[in-house]
Enzyme design. Structure first.
Site, PDB file in Angstrom:
ATOM      1  N   LYS A 148     -36.362 -15.833   4.504  1.00  0.00           N
ATOM      2  CA  LYS A 148     -37.737 -15.572   4.076  1.00  0.00           C
ATOM      3  C   LYS A 148     -37.776 -15.256   2.586  1.00  0.00           C
ATOM      4  CE  LYS A 148     -39.563 -15.538   8.262  1.00  0.00           C
ATOM      5  NZ  LYS A 148     -40.129 -16.743   8.760  1.00  0.00           N
ATOM      6  N   CYS A 149     -38.931 -15.492   1.993  1.00  0.00           N
ATOM      7  CA  CYS A 149     -39.199 -15.190   0.596  1.00  0.00           C
ATOM      8  C   CYS A 149     -38.800 -13.743   0.305  1.00  0.00           C
ATOM      9  CB  CYS A 149     -40.685 -15.415   0.328  1.00  0.00           C
ATOM     10  SG  CYS A 149     -41.163 -15.159  -1.373  1.00  0.00           S
ATOM     11  N   PRO A 150     -38.092 -13.499  -0.784  1.00  0.00           N
ATOM     12  CA  PRO A 150     -37.751 -14.365  -1.901  1.00  0.00           C
ATOM     13  C   PRO A 150     -36.343 -14.970  -1.807  1.00  0.00           C
ATOM     14  CG  PRO A 150     -37.287 -12.136  -2.556  1.00  0.00           C
ATOM     15  CD  PRO A 150     -37.804 -12.082  -1.115  1.00  0.00           C
ATOM     16  N   ASP A 174     -38.989 -21.498   5.006  1.00  0.00           N
ATOM     17  CA  ASP A 174     -39.934 -20.527   4.443  1.00  0.00           C
ATOM     18  C   ASP A 174     -41.191 -21.253   3.966  1.00  0.00           C
ATOM     19  OD1 ASP A 174     -41.249 -18.458   3.154  1.00  0.00           O
ATOM     20  OD2 ASP A 174     -39.846 -18.345   1.484  1.00  0.00           O
TER      21      ASP A 174
END
Length: 78
Positions: free
Chosen positions: A16-18, A43
């Protein structure tokens, strides 16, 4: 997989981000200029984050496509 370029594939699916951008940046730092790197990610924000990262850091986003479970990007290191 498309035959646009046979560069290395960096599988970042499930992150997932980042993390996809952070790991892409770290991987590209290890490669010589002009090298291509495929990024595969699930993502949903990567479709915004990866192009922005390339633009900010001087890398070329050569190819981008939607996949069954996310996106795939081809980056040429600047």
């Amino acid at each position: 997989m498309t035959t646009v370029d046979p560069g290395e594939v960096y599988d970042l699916r499930g992150l997932k981000c980042p993390l996809p951008v952070l790991k892409t940046r770290k991987r590209l730092e290890q490669l010589p200029s002009g090298t291509t790197l495929w990024i595969e990610t699930t993502d949903p924000l990567a479709v915004i984050d990866i192009p922005h990262f390339c633009s900010e850091k001087g890398h070329a986003l050569e190819f981008s496509e939607r996949t069954d479970d996310g996106h795939r990007f081809l980056i040429r290191k600047g």
